[in-house]
Enzyme design. Structure first.
Site, PDB file in Angstrom:
ATOM      1  N   CYS A 296     -11.735 131.266-106.378  1.00  0.00           N
ATOM      2  CA  CYS A 296     -11.935 132.966-105.933  1.00  0.00           C
ATOM      3  C   CYS A 296     -12.731 132.999-105.144  1.00  0.00           C
ATOM      4  O   CYS A 296     -13.909 133.507-105.768  1.00  0.00           O
ATOM      5  CB  CYS A 296     -11.889 133.137-107.668  1.00  0.00           C
ATOM      6  SG  CYS A 296     -10.292 132.452-107.940  1.00  0.00           S
TER       7      CYS A 296
ATOM      8  N   ILE B 109      -8.443 139.359-100.452  1.00  0.00           N
ATOM      9  CA  ILE B 109      -8.045 139.869 -99.254  1.00  0.00           C
ATOM     10  C   ILE B 109      -6.778 139.318 -98.969  1.00  0.00           C
ATOM     11  O   ILE B 109      -5.378 140.036 -99.717  1.00  0.00           O
ATOM     12  CB  ILE B 109      -8.302 139.883 -98.061  1.00  0.00           C
ATOM     13  CG1 ILE B 109      -6.489 140.699 -97.013  1.00  0.00           C
ATOM     14  CG2 ILE B 109      -8.517 138.350 -97.229  1.00  0.00           C
ATOM     15  CD1 ILE B 109      -6.739 142.152 -96.751  1.00  0.00           C
TER      16      ILE B 109
ATOM     17  N   LEU C  87      -5.539 138.379-102.466  1.00  0.00           N
ATOM     18  CA  LEU C  87      -4.973 139.034-103.814  1.00  0.00           C
ATOM     19  C   LEU C  87      -4.342 140.476-103.875  1.00  0.00           C
ATOM     20  O   LEU C  87      -3.126 140.708-103.898  1.00  0.00           O
ATOM     21  CB  LEU C  87      -6.013 138.729-104.802  1.00  0.00           C
ATOM     22  CG  LEU C  87      -5.900 136.969-105.158  1.00  0.00           C
ATOM     23  CD1 LEU C  87      -7.773 137.098-106.393  1.00  0.00           C
ATOM     24  CD2 LEU C  87      -5.410 136.822-106.056  1.00  0.00           C
TER      25      LEU C  87
ATOM     26  N   HIS D 201      -9.709 120.452-100.405  1.00  0.00           N
ATOM     27  CA  HIS D 201      -8.513 121.445 -99.551  1.00  0.00           C
ATOM     28  C   HIS D 201      -7.419 119.540 -99.924  1.00  0.00           C
ATOM     29  O   HIS D 201      -6.119 120.523-100.463  1.00  0.00           O
ATOM     30  CB  HIS D 201      -7.774 121.875 -98.151  1.00  0.00           C
ATOM     31  CG  HIS D 201      -8.709 123.340 -97.820  1.00  0.00           C
ATOM     32  ND1 HIS D 201      -8.739 123.548 -96.664  1.00  0.00           N
ATOM     33  CD2 HIS D 201      -9.529 124.035 -98.244  1.00  0.00           C
ATOM     34  CE1 HIS D 201      -9.645 124.525 -96.655  1.00  0.00           C
ATOM     35  NE2 HIS D 201      -9.390 124.964 -97.405  1.00  0.00           N
TER      36      HIS D 201
ATOM     37  N   LYS E 149      -6.669 127.125 -93.872  1.00  0.00           N
ATOM     38  CA  LYS E 149      -7.659 126.246 -92.786  1.00  0.00           C
ATOM     39  C   LYS E 149      -8.970 125.662 -93.120  1.00  0.00           C
ATOM     40  O   LYS E 149      -9.919 126.402 -93.643  1.00  0.00           O
ATOM     41  CB  LYS E 149      -7.243 126.778 -91.606  1.00  0.00           C
ATOM     42  CG  LYS E 149      -7.845 128.444 -91.364  1.00  0.00           C
ATOM     43  CD  LYS E 149      -9.466 128.246 -91.074  1.00  0.00           C
ATOM     44  CE  LYS E 149     -10.297 129.099 -90.951  1.00  0.00           C
ATOM     45  NZ  LYS E 149     -11.451 128.994 -91.264  1.00  0.00           N
TER      46      LYS E 149
HETATM   47  N1  LIG Z   1     -14.970 133.510 -95.306  1.00  0.00           N
HETATM   48  C1  LIG Z   1     -13.717 133.989 -95.027  1.00  0.00           C
HETATM   49  O1  LIG Z   1     -14.520 135.458 -93.944  1.00  0.00           O
HETATM   50  C2  LIG Z   1     -12.334 133.018 -94.581  1.00  0.00           C
HETATM   51  C3  LIG Z   1     -11.788 133.641 -93.989  1.00  0.00           C
HETATM   52  C4  LIG Z   1     -10.564 132.368 -93.261  1.00  0.00           C
HETATM   53  C5  LIG Z   1     -10.385 131.864 -94.348  1.00  0.00           C
HETATM   54  N2  LIG Z   1     -11.567 131.073 -94.808  1.00  0.00           N
HETATM   55  C6  LIG Z   1     -11.078 129.455 -95.039  1.00  0.00           C
HETATM   56  O2  LIG Z   1     -10.817 130.718 -97.197  1.00  0.00           O
HETATM   57  C7  LIG Z   1     -11.684 128.863 -97.469  1.00  0.00           C
HETATM   58  C8  LIG Z   1     -12.142 129.783 -98.548  1.00  0.00           C
HETATM   59  O3  LIG Z   1     -13.538 129.875 -98.104  1.00  0.00           O
HETATM   60  P1  LIG Z   1     -14.550 131.509 -98.700  1.00  0.00           P
HETATM   61  O4  LIG Z   1     -14.670 132.075 -97.586  1.00  0.00           O
HETATM   62  O5  LIG Z   1     -13.179 132.158 -99.337  1.00  0.00           O
HETATM   63  O6  LIG Z   1     -15.438 129.302 -99.366  1.00  0.00           O
HETATM   64  P2  LIG Z   1     -16.126 130.193-100.870  1.00  0.00           P
HETATM   65  O7  LIG Z   1     -17.375 128.977-100.865  1.00  0.00           O
HETATM   66  O8  LIG Z   1     -16.678 131.980-101.492  1.00  0.00           O
HETATM   67  O9  LIG Z   1     -15.183 130.316-102.107  1.00  0.00           O
HETATM   68  C9  LIG Z   1     -14.756 128.919-102.616  1.00  0.00           C
HETATM   69  C10 LIG Z   1     -14.446 129.113-103.798  1.00  0.00           C
HETATM   70  O10 LIG Z   1     -13.298 127.614-104.140  1.00  0.00           O
HETATM   71  C11 LIG Z   1     -14.048 126.679-105.234  1.00  0.00           C
HETATM   72  N3  LIG Z   1     -13.455 125.735-105.485  1.00  0.00           N
HETATM   73  C12 LIG Z   1     -14.191 124.480-104.653  1.00  0.00           C
HETATM   74  N4  LIG Z   1     -13.756 123.576-105.096  1.00  0.00           N
HETATM   75  C13 LIG Z   1     -12.541 123.848-105.793  1.00  0.00           C
HETATM   76  C14 LIG Z   1     -12.070 122.675-106.263  1.00  0.00           C
HETATM   77  N5  LIG Z   1     -11.776 121.521-106.528  1.00  0.00           N
HETATM   78  N6  LIG Z   1     -11.317 123.084-107.759  1.00  0.00           N
HETATM   79  C15 LIG Z   1     -11.036 124.552-107.526  1.00  0.00           C
HETATM   80  N7  LIG Z   1     -11.966 125.334-106.885  1.00  0.00           N
HETATM   81  C16 LIG Z   1     -12.843 124.964-106.008  1.00  0.00           C
HETATM   82  C17 LIG Z   1     -15.195 127.415-105.290  1.00  0.00           C
HETATM   83  O11 LIG Z   1     -15.944 127.544-106.323  1.00  0.00           O
HETATM   84  C18 LIG Z   1     -15.290 128.760-104.592  1.00  0.00           C
HETATM   85  O12 LIG Z   1     -14.703 130.324-105.802  1.00  0.00           O
HETATM   86  C19 LIG Z   1     -12.072 128.064 -96.574  1.00  0.00           C
HETATM   87  O13 LIG Z   1     -11.530 126.801 -96.462  1.00  0.00           O
HETATM   88  C20 LIG Z   1     -12.317 128.620 -95.130  1.00  0.00           C
HETATM   89  O14 LIG Z   1     -12.159 128.122 -94.150  1.00  0.00           O
HETATM   90  C21 LIG Z   1     -12.214 131.725 -94.911  1.00  0.00           C
END
Ligand SMILES: NC(=O)c1ccc[n+]([C@@H]2O[C@H](COP(=O)([O-])OP(=O)(O)OC[C@H]3O[C@@H](n4cnc5c(N)ncnc54)[C@H](O)[C@@H]3O)[C@@H](O)[C@H]2O)c1
Length: 383
Positions: free
Chosen positions: A19, A25, A27, A84, A102
Site C-alpha cells: 500500500c 492509481i 486502486l 516481489h 515490475k
Molecule cells: N512509485 C511509482 O511511481 C511506481 C511506478 C511504477 C511502478 N512502481 C513499482 O511499484 C512497486 C512499489 O513501488 P512504491 O513506489 O509503491 O513503493 P513504496 O515503498 O511506496 O511502497 C511499497 C509498500 O510495500 C510494503 N511492503 C514491503 N514489503 C512487503 C511485504 N513483504 N509484504 C507486504 N507489504 C510489503 C511496504 O510496507 C510499502 O507500504 C515497485 O516494484 C516499483 O518499482 C512504482
C-alpha cells in the site's frame, strides 16, 4: 470452492498487497474496470493498509488474512522489488493468480521460481508494465504491423533523469538491493515497449558507470538523509533483436536534462518517434517521406490506465485466452535487463536464454469495461 477463474458470471476478486505510492492509481483504476472487484488491501505496515483502505472504501487486512480469503482470485503485488518473489510465492502457494509490479524479481533465477510455481499449480502470472497497451503504443504497434516503416532495422530507447530521491520519500530501493538501478527500475518500460514492437531480443552488450556514491533524500520525513548507492546509475547498451533490429538503450539517474525522444524506431521505408513508455498516452510521429512527421493522435484512450494489464489478465482468465502483460514477457524483459546490467559490469556480449511471443495487439475496440486501448489509427488500419 469452484476453481479460480472459471466463474464467468462475476468480476475477478483482487487482493492488493503493498500500500505504498503506486497503490493509489491502481486502486482508483480497479474501481473503473468492470472486470475487477476489489476485495481488500494488505501491507506489512498495517497503518499504510488502513490508510489506503479508508481512501478507497475497502478493508485492510494482514497479508496472511488476505491470502486466506476465498474471494481473492488474483493477488496484485505492489510491494518493493526486493519483496516481489516472497510475496508472489506465498500468493501462488495460497492458490492465487499473481499480477506483480515490475521488475518481476531481482534476478532471472528468482523470476523462474515464480514461473515454475505458477506453472506447477496451473495459476497465471502477470507482470507490469502494461503501458504498452496504451493508445500511443498500440498505435505504434499497428503502424509497424501494417508495414508503414518497412522492415524495422534500428532504434533508440532513452531514459535519463536526475534520480528519484527528488520526489520519492523512501528512494532507498532505487539505489541498493535486488531490482535497484535505472535499468531495473525504468528499463522494464523501454524494453517491454520494444519487445511489443519488435519481438524478442537475441543478444545484448553494455557499459555502466556510477555518478555518485551517495544520494540525499529531498522530500518527506527523511528529507536530508544520505543513502548509499550500490549499483551503476548510468548504463548504455545495445539490444540485438531476433528479427535483426539493433536498438541502443540508455538508462540513467545521472542526467540533469536532455532532448532525446524516449523511443525511436527506424525501418527500411520510414521512422517512428514514440512517446514515453511509462505513460499510456501521447502522440506518435510517423515519418514516411523525409524529415516531416505525420502526427498521429488517437481518438480515445488517453488516460493513466495503470491496471489495464491486470484487467486484461482477469478477462483472459474468464475467456480462457492468454493475457498480454504475461509472466513470459516479464521474464524475457528481466533477462534482457539483467544481461545488460551484467555486460555493463564486465563488457561481455551476452546471448539470451529466454524468449517470448509478441503480446497480441489489443483489438481496435479495446477491452470491454469502459477503458480502452483501442485507437483511431488502429481502427483505420484494421478497416
Ligand atoms: N512509485 C511509482 O511511481 C511506481 C511506478 C511504477 C511502478 N512502481 C513499482 O511499484 C512497486 C512499489 O513501488 P512504491 O513506489 O509503491 O513503493 P513504496 O515503498 O511506496 O511502497 C511499497 C509498500 O510495500 C510494503 N511492503 C514491503 N514489503 C512487503 C511485504 N513483504 N509484504 C507486504 N507489504 C510489503 C511496504 O510496507 C510499502 O507500504 C515497485 O516494484 C516499483 O518499482 C512504482
Amino acid at each position: 470452492m469452484s476453481p479460480i477463474g472459471t466463474d464467468t458470471s462475476k468480476p475477478t476478486g483482487i487482493g492488493v498487497i503493498g500500500c505504498g505510492v503506486i497503490s493509489d492509481i491502481y486502486l482508483r483504476n480497479i474501481a473503473r474496470f468492470s472486470q475487477l472487484a476489489l476485495v481488500g488491501v494488505a501491507d506489512l505496515d498495517m497503518e499504510a493498509a488502513r490508510k489506503r483502505a479508508h481512501e478507497h472504501n475497502t478493508i485492510a487486512l494482514s497479508p496472511e488474512a488476505l491470502l486466506a480469503r476465498e474471494d481473492v482470485e488474483i493477488v496484485l503485488n505492489l510491494t518493493i522489488p526486493a519483496a516481489h518473489v516472497a510475496v508472489g510465492l506465498a500468493a501462488l502457494e495460497a492458490g492465487k493468480h499473481v499480477y506483480s509490479e515490475k521488475p518481476m524479481a531481482g534476478t532471472v533465477a528468482d523470476a523462474r521460481r515464480l514461473m515454475d510455481a505458477a506453472q506447477a499449480r496451473g495459476l497465471r502470472l502477470g507482470c507490469a508494465p502494461d503501458t504498452f497497451l496504451g493508445g500511443s503504443h498500440q498505435t505504434a504497434r499497428a503502424l509497424v504491423d501494417a508495414g508503414r516503416i518497412g522492415t524495422p532495422t534500428a532504434g533508440t530507447a532513452t531514459l535519463m533523469l536526475p534520480g528519484h530521491e527528488a520526489w520519492h520519500p523512501n528512494p532507498d530501493f532505487y539505489y541498493a538491493g535486488a531490482g535497484a538501478g535505472p535499468m531495473m527500475d525504468m528499463g522494464p518500460y523501454y524494453v517491454t515497449a520494444m519487445i511489443n514492437l519488435l519481438g524478442p531480443v537475441r543478444r545484448v552488450t553494455a557499459f555502466g558507470a556510477r555518478g555518485r556514491d551517495t544520494r540525499v533524500i529531498a522530500t518527506g520525513p527523511r528529507a536530508g538523509q544520505t543513502i548509499p548507492v550500490e549499483v551503476p546509475t548510468h548504463i548504455t547498451g545495445v539490444m540485438e533483436f531476433a528479427g535483426g533490429a539493433l536498438v541502443q538503450i540508455v538508462t540513467s539517474f545521472d542526467v540533469t536534462a536532455h532532448r532525446h525522444s524516449p523511443l525511436e524506431l527506424y525501418g527500411t521505408k520510414g521512422a517512428l518517434v514514440i512517446p514515453d513508455p511509462n505513460r499510456f498516452d501521447g502522440e506518435v510521429a510517423l515519418f514516411e517521406d523525409g524529415w516531416t512527421p505525420q502526427p498521429l493522435s488517437h481518438a480515445y484512450g488517453d488516460d493513466n490506465y495503470r491496471a489495464l494489464g491486470l484487467a486484461d489478465m482477469a478477462q483472459g482468465l474468464r475467456e480462457g485466452r492468454p493475457h498480454r502483460a504475461s509472466g513470459a514477457l516479464g521474464l524475457h524483459a528481466l533477462e534482457v535487463m539483467e544481461a545488460i546490467s551484467a555486460s555493463a559490469q564486465d563488457g561481455r556480449v551476452i546471448t539470451l536464454d529466454t524468449t517470448c511471443d509478441r503480446p497480441a495487439p489489443l483489438p481496435p475496440e479495446g477491452l470491454p469495461g469502459g477503458l480502452s486501448g483501442g485507437v483511431e489509427t488502429a481502427k483505420e488500419l484494421h478497416a
